[in-house]
Design a protein around this motif. Structure first.
Motif, PDB file in Angstrom:
ATOM      1  N   GLU B   6      -2.800 -30.396   1.528  1.00 10.42           N
ATOM      2  CA  GLU B   6      -4.107 -30.216   0.351  1.00 10.42           C
ATOM      3  C   GLU B   6      -4.886 -31.341   0.790  1.00 10.42           C
ATOM      4  O   GLU B   6      -5.251 -32.529   1.232  1.00 10.42           O
ATOM      5  CB  GLU B   6      -3.758 -30.485  -0.908  1.00 10.42           C
ATOM      6  CG  GLU B   6      -2.288 -29.770  -1.284  1.00 10.42           C
ATOM      7  CD  GLU B   6      -1.406 -29.590  -2.383  1.00 10.42           C
ATOM      8  OE1 GLU B   6      -1.740 -30.383  -3.096  1.00 10.42           O
ATOM      9  OE2 GLU B   6      -0.755 -28.920  -2.421  1.00 10.42           O
ATOM     10  N   LEU B   7      -6.762 -30.663   0.725  1.00 14.34           N
ATOM     11  CA  LEU B   7      -7.834 -31.455   0.501  1.00 14.34           C
ATOM     12  C   LEU B   7      -8.627 -31.117  -0.272  1.00 14.34           C
ATOM     13  O   LEU B   7      -8.162 -30.268  -0.896  1.00 14.34           O
ATOM     14  CB  LEU B   7      -8.610 -30.470   2.092  1.00 14.34           C
ATOM     15  CG  LEU B   7      -7.478 -30.850   3.522  1.00 14.34           C
ATOM     16  CD1 LEU B   7      -7.557 -30.169   4.615  1.00 14.34           C
ATOM     17  CD2 LEU B   7      -7.341 -32.628   3.528  1.00 14.34           C
ATOM     18  N   SER B   8      -9.381 -32.265  -0.167  1.00 14.32           N
ATOM     19  CA  SER B   8     -10.305 -32.190  -1.801  1.00 14.32           C
ATOM     20  C   SER B   8     -12.143 -31.098  -0.681  1.00 14.32           C
ATOM     21  O   SER B   8     -11.892 -31.247   0.138  1.00 14.32           O
ATOM     22  CB  SER B   8     -11.140 -33.463  -2.241  1.00 14.32           C
ATOM     23  OG  SER B   8     -11.438 -34.283  -1.308  1.00 14.32           O
ATOM     24  N   SER B  10     -15.815 -30.797  -1.814  1.00 16.13           N
ATOM     25  CA  SER B  10     -17.046 -31.223  -2.662  1.00 16.13           C
ATOM     26  C   SER B  10     -18.300 -31.145  -2.023  1.00 16.13           C
ATOM     27  O   SER B  10     -18.265 -30.479  -0.801  1.00 16.13           O
ATOM     28  CB  SER B  10     -16.762 -32.990  -2.141  1.00 16.13           C
ATOM     29  OG  SER B  10     -17.367 -33.337  -1.176  1.00 16.13           O
ATOM     30  N   VAL B  44     -16.106 -32.179  -7.204  1.00 15.04           N
ATOM     31  CA  VAL B  44     -14.380 -32.221  -6.194  1.00 15.04           C
ATOM     32  C   VAL B  44     -14.131 -31.364  -7.082  1.00 15.04           C
ATOM     33  O   VAL B  44     -13.313 -31.536  -7.373  1.00 15.04           O
ATOM     34  CB  VAL B  44     -14.240 -33.591  -6.149  1.00 15.04           C
ATOM     35  CG1 VAL B  44     -13.087 -34.230  -5.425  1.00 15.04           C
ATOM     36  CG2 VAL B  44     -15.355 -34.793  -5.727  1.00 15.04           C
ATOM     37  N   LEU B  45     -13.094 -30.545  -6.320  1.00 18.38           N
ATOM     38  CA  LEU B  45     -12.089 -29.965  -6.236  1.00 18.38           C
ATOM     39  C   LEU B  45     -11.178 -30.485  -5.281  1.00 18.38           C
ATOM     40  O   LEU B  45     -10.994 -30.255  -4.527  1.00 18.38           O
ATOM     41  CB  LEU B  45     -12.326 -28.186  -5.514  1.00 18.38           C
ATOM     42  CG  LEU B  45     -13.588 -27.314  -6.023  1.00 18.38           C
ATOM     43  CD1 LEU B  45     -14.024 -26.040  -5.684  1.00 18.38           C
ATOM     44  CD2 LEU B  45     -13.126 -27.223  -8.045  1.00 18.38           C
ATOM     45  N   GLU B  46      -9.839 -30.838  -6.079  1.00 15.02           N
ATOM     46  CA  GLU B  46      -8.908 -31.173  -5.567  1.00 15.02           C
ATOM     47  C   GLU B  46      -7.370 -30.435  -4.393  1.00 15.02           C
ATOM     48  O   GLU B  46      -7.306 -29.359  -5.771  1.00 15.02           O
ATOM     49  CB  GLU B  46      -8.421 -32.701  -6.343  1.00 15.02           C
ATOM     50  CG  GLU B  46      -9.637 -33.208  -6.625  1.00 15.02           C
ATOM     51  CD  GLU B  46      -9.392 -35.309  -6.571  1.00 15.02           C
ATOM     52  OE1 GLU B  46      -8.500 -35.584  -5.612  1.00 15.02           O
ATOM     53  OE2 GLU B  46     -10.523 -35.668  -7.065  1.00 15.02           O
ATOM     54  N   GLY B  47      -6.929 -30.587  -4.613  1.00  9.84           N
ATOM     55  CA  GLY B  47      -5.604 -30.330  -4.077  1.00  9.84           C
ATOM     56  C   GLY B  47      -5.400 -28.891  -3.646  1.00  9.84           C
ATOM     57  O   GLY B  47      -4.329 -27.881  -4.350  1.00  9.84           O
ATOM     58  N   SER B  76     -12.138 -31.245   5.653  1.00  6.26           N
ATOM     59  CA  SER B  76     -12.613 -31.428   4.281  1.00  6.26           C
ATOM     60  C   SER B  76     -14.274 -30.817   4.494  1.00  6.26           C
ATOM     61  O   SER B  76     -15.254 -31.168   5.270  1.00  6.26           O
ATOM     62  CB  SER B  76     -12.403 -32.578   3.637  1.00  6.26           C
ATOM     63  OG  SER B  76     -13.588 -33.501   3.507  1.00  6.26           O
TER      64      SER B  76
END
Lengths: 205, 756
Positions: B6-8, B10, B44-47, B76
């Motif tokens: 899982e990456l973020s 941005s 930032v969109l996480e996960g 990313s």
């Protein structure tokens, strides 16, 4: 001119109401009713009080104050009735709301007499027959409250109805600049009123 | 899924000019998860697990765009997305309508926003001057310059500064000239009952003044203006802000020589005065999730006049009148954003209002009369917003307040206590349809508990027609004056007693032998109940062509238990004793129309109109029963009042409206605005004693005001301003703020920001 026109209107209204009255009433009660419009009743002596005899249609002075002849008296903006603390007569009064012409009979109860606690027709703005305009136009004027008809018993005990029409000399138009201006406003304490009095002892007008 | 995969993602969102766009929503279509951009346009969109996703980016006033992204192992993405502005979608944000940030276009309530830019263009000095130019709002002078909205008076309108109520009313009127417009970012006006969120007084609506936010870096400005009657207004603002800390100070001074409309009296219509406003603010961001704000305000005004007072014996004495008033407040707010979906706000608000008035004899300087009034108010409130999804937002709130009054006209220090809770749910099932349901429950130490509901819905019929409807309950609590006043006029001699203490005070007066007779049995004077209303609003928003916007709103307010003073006894001095009772039922209804047309890119024309019908239900019944009489002032003949003669409630104009033209000249960098404000005739009182407005002489003449303002920009940081209010030189004795032509001129300096 306008004052004359006003008086003309009132006489016309009186004539119409009289006609209406006589035409729809076929007994002879009508002939015992005295109906009149009186202009500019004003105190002429030092007492400042004008006394009026409704049955006779005449203005009297303080000399007659101790008799039962007078029926209604005007002292400044205060109205007195010949009875109680004001005189020796049988007088008493109450305010009935309505148009003068459509009040065709006197109530049989509810009358008050002038007393130490107050007059039958209460004094003060909005309490009895007049409103004092204070700061609203025309300023500082005494105007009869519309719809106020004084129903009274005369000094001699007859029933009468009275509508005060004007408190100023000549029954003036109160919407003019001349009336609004205190320096050109006609004199006060000149009563114009219409009245009817039943002289046969009945309550119908 | 494994965490490692899982990456973020941005990115930064900018507009066409490259400026960052804040509050844009970035939604991952597949997962339905979204975030908002910050002040710098970053998100930032996480996960996000590996895969291909569609992002939907939306922002009010901008075209929605879709962008496909790929998330790969070890890579990313750093995105740079440009949003295009969309003229047809441009909409302001309101915080007042729902207590959450919403686009005005998406709230199904009659909301109006007046922007900082508009206020500056108008050249106004005080809040009353700005509000009087808005369609459907009226300024009425009654113990101060108050507001009228949907035909309801100042008593029924809640005025907020940054969401907190301004206190200090005289005879129900909140004087709007106490409020400077020099530090306003925007004014939000919500019409229709808003008691479901704001409680008492929000019966006709709410006006919320949002003060300016701090710009980043050092920022300062100075504005100096002069106006006729020797009126000076100077205001200054200085602020500093970085990522964590923001601190600012605003100060305003206004003074005037006043004016006189009735020269035969010594007393001035508008006496000379000087006033000061200070508004310091500080805020600190402890983290992305927690910030603390502290706002304060201090206002002080002193006013001087001379009056002749008539004594009982017919003589008059000349006295100097020295009046001071002040208000202050302190407003700490703690915001906690647990995550993007949960927000908690804790607020405390303490405010005070004080007046002091001294009359001294001019002859010897001795005191003729002295009085004071001091009110304190403290409120603690928690509000929790839960953004459940795109379609559901729930708001919950609880609060407590305590209010005290101490004054010459009150016996003791009197205190009211109240608790309340409110709930609101916003449901947005589709882009075309949205619903708000809410209610508030108030309990109070002095009168019965009260529930105020509200429901509103909006529907977009097609791309140029939107309809909206709302129903709500409003209420107004009896105030200290109506419950606890104990006042005998020193010169005239009448007495006014609040309804809570009327029995005991009447007994005292009777024991002192001061009562002559009773108009009603004092035992029948009940403690007054809160005034309540129900109201309906129905609106249409039309955009038949892209440059024309038409807003129509029809309203009806039905108010019960209106509190009024009534005479209850006659005193031996011939004057009356008054108290307050719940008496009347009143209806105000009408329709408001606003049309805005962009004639050219730099020329905008707008029209506003309100038709208002106001009536006292009891008076109408009496007229219909043939129980109200009038006398023709020309002939002195008596007749019945008909409904056609009935003029409704006093101080209400049937017809009001405005026409405004805004022009901007690009070449020479100046703007010009010309605004015409019409107020039709209105009844001011009863002259013939029948209790209703029916005669021509009972109406005040209408007026038409023409206001002109010109602003010329020099060097980007200096603006020269000049203009005239009331160019046609209208004067109205029944509306003392309409007092002839006023010229003004000044300079507005906005010093270059240190960051630029």
């Amino acid at each position: 001119m306008r004052n004359i026109t006003n008086t003309f209107y009132l006489l016309l209204m009186l004539a119409i109401s009289l006609l209406g009255f006589t035409s729809c009433d076929d007994d002879d009660e009508g002939e015992s009713v005295v109906l009149d419009l009186v202009s500019d009743v004003h105190a002429t002596d030092d007492s400042g009080i004008a006394y009026f005899d409704l049955e006779g249609g005449t203005t009297l002075t303080q000399a007659d104050s101790n008799s039962t002849t007078w029926d209604i008296a005007f002292n400044g903006s205060t109205i007195m009735i010949n009875g109680g603390t004001s005189g020796p007569g049988e007088g008493a009064a109450q305010i009935v709301e309505g148009i003068f012409e459509t009040i065709t009979s006197a109530p049989t109860s509810g009358y008050s007499v002038d007393s130490a606690d107050g007059y039958a027709i209460p004094s003060g703005s909005g309490n009895g027959w007049y409103t004092y305009t204070a700061m609203t136009e025309p300023q500082h004027a005494i105007l009869p409250i519309p719809g106020v008809v004084i129903v009274l018993k005369t000094g001699e005990g007859n029933y009468a109805k009275v509508e005060i029409i004007s408190y100023y000399e000549g029954n003036p138009d109160t919407s003019t600049d001349e009336f609004a201006d205190l320096s050109t406003r006609p004199s006060s304490q000149y009563y114009t009123f219409q009245y009817a009095v039943q002289t046969n002892g009945g309550i119908e007008f | 899924m494994l965490q490692a995969q899982e990456l973020s993602v941005s990115g930064v969102i900018t507009n066409q000019e490259g400026k960052p766009v804040n509050y844009a929503t970035v939604l991952v279509v597949e997962t339905k998860e979204g975030v908002a951009t910050d002040e710098n346009g970053q998100f930032v969109l996480e996960g996000l697990p590996n895969g291909t996703y569609m992002l939907r980016i939306t922002r009010i006033g901008h075209k929605t765009i879709h962008k496909q992204i790929e998330v790969n192992n070890g890579v990313s993405s750093k995105l740079n997305i440009k949003l295009e502005e969309d003229e047809t979608q441009l909409s302001e944000i309101t915080i007042t309508a729902t207590r959450t940030s919403r686009a005005v276009d998406n709230v199904p309530l009659p909301v109006e926003i007046i922007s900082e830019e508009q206020i500056e263009q108008m050249g106004s000095f005080r809040l009353n001057e700005v509000l009087m130019e808005q369609a459907g709002l009226q300024i009425v002078s009654d113990h101060g310059t108050g507001l009228q909205m949907q035909g309801l008076s100042s008593d029924y309108i809640k005025i907020l500064i940054d969401g907190e109520p301004v206190i200090g009313r005289t005879a129900g009127t909140l004087d709007l000239s106490r409020i400077t417009v020099n530090n306003i970012a925007q004014i939000e006006i919500i019409r229709g009952p808003s008691s479901s969120l704001y409680g008492s007084e929000a019966m006709a609506g709410v006006v919320n003044i949002i003060t300016k936010k701090d710009k980043s870096g050092f920022d300062s400005s100075l504005r100096m203006r002069y106006r006729s009657f020797n009126t000076f207004n100077t205001s200054a603002n200085a602020s500093y802000s970085n990522d964590k800390l923001a601190i600012s100070m605003f100060a305003d001074r206004m003074s005037s020589d006043g004016y006189d409309l009735a020269e035969e009296t010594i007393s001035k219509t508008a006496p000379p005065y000087a006033s000061y406003t200070f508004n310091p603010k500080i805020s600190y961001k402890f983290s992305d999730k927690v910030n603390l704000k502290l706002n304060a305000r201090y206002y002080t005004e002193s006013q001087e006049n001379t009056e002749d007072i008539a004594l009982d014996d017919g003589t008059t004495v000349r006295v100097d009148d020295d009046a001071k008033q002040s208000d202050w407040n302190l407003m700490p707010t703690l915001n906690i954003n647990f995550n993007n979906n949960h927000r908690l706000q804790l607020r405390n608000y303490t405010t005070g209002y004080k007046t002091e008035e001294t009359y001294t004899y001019q002859s010897d300087g001795e005191i003729y009369d002295e009085s004071y009034f001091e009110q304190l108010f403290n409120r603690t409130e928690a509000q929790y917003d839960w953004y459940i999804s795109d379609k559901h937002i729930t708001t919950l709130g609880v609060g407590h307040y305590i209010e005290t009054v101490e004054a010459t006209r009150y016996d003791d220090v009197n205190a009211f206590r109240a608790n309340y809770g409110f709930v609101q749910h916003q449901w947005i099932p589709s882009a075309k349809f949205n619903v708000i349901v809410g209610g508030r429950f108030d309990t109070h130490s002095e009168y019965k508990s009260r529930f105020s509901p509200k429901i509103a819905a909006g529907y977009e019929v097609n791309d140029w027609v939107k309809i909206q409807a709302s129903f709500g309950g409003g209420y107004k609590a009896p105030d200290f004056r109506q419950l606890l006043l104990n006042f005998t006029n020193p010169t005239v001699g009448y007495t006014v007693i609040g309804s809570s203490i009327v029995q005991e005070r009447i007994a005292e007066l009777e024991a002192q032998g001061l009562i002559q007779s009773y108009y009603m049995n004092p035992a029948d004077v009940e403690t007054i109940k809160a005034e309540t209303s129900i109201a309906y609003n129905f609106g249409l928003k039309l955009k038949p062509i892209s440059k024309l916007h038409i807003d129509i709103n029809a309203f009806r307010n039905e108010i019960s238990n209106l509190i009024n003073s009534t005479p209850i006894a006659l005193k031996t001095n011939g004057q009356s004793v008054y108290s307050y009772v719940n008496m009347e039922e009143v209806i105000t209804q009408g329709v408001e129309i606003k049309a805005d047309y962009k004639l050219l890119d730099n020329l905008n024309v707008s029209l506003g109109y309100q038709y208002l019908d106001s009536r006292d239900v009891a008076a109408v019944k009496e007229i219909q029963n043939g129980e109200v009489y009038t006398r023709d002032p020309k002939t002195n003949l008596t007749s019945l009042v008909t409904m056609a003669d009935y003029g409704g409630l006093v101080n209400r104009s049937r017809h009001t409206g405005n026409v405004k033209v805004y022009y901007y000249n690009n070449k020479y960098d100046f703007d010009l605005s010309l605004r015409g404000i019409y107020r039709g005739k209105w009844g001011y009182g009863d002259a013939n004693g029948n209790g209703v407005v029916d005669l021509d002489s009972e109406y005040a003449d209408g007026y038409f005001l023409l206001n002109l303002a010109v602003n010329k920009k020099l060097f980007g940081w200096l603006t020269l301003e000049a203009g005239a209010n009331n160019l046609l030189d209208e004067v109205s004795t029944y509306q003392p703020t309409v007092a002839g032509r006023l010229w003004y001129g000044g300079i507005n300096l906005k010093f270059p920001n240190s960051n630029n």
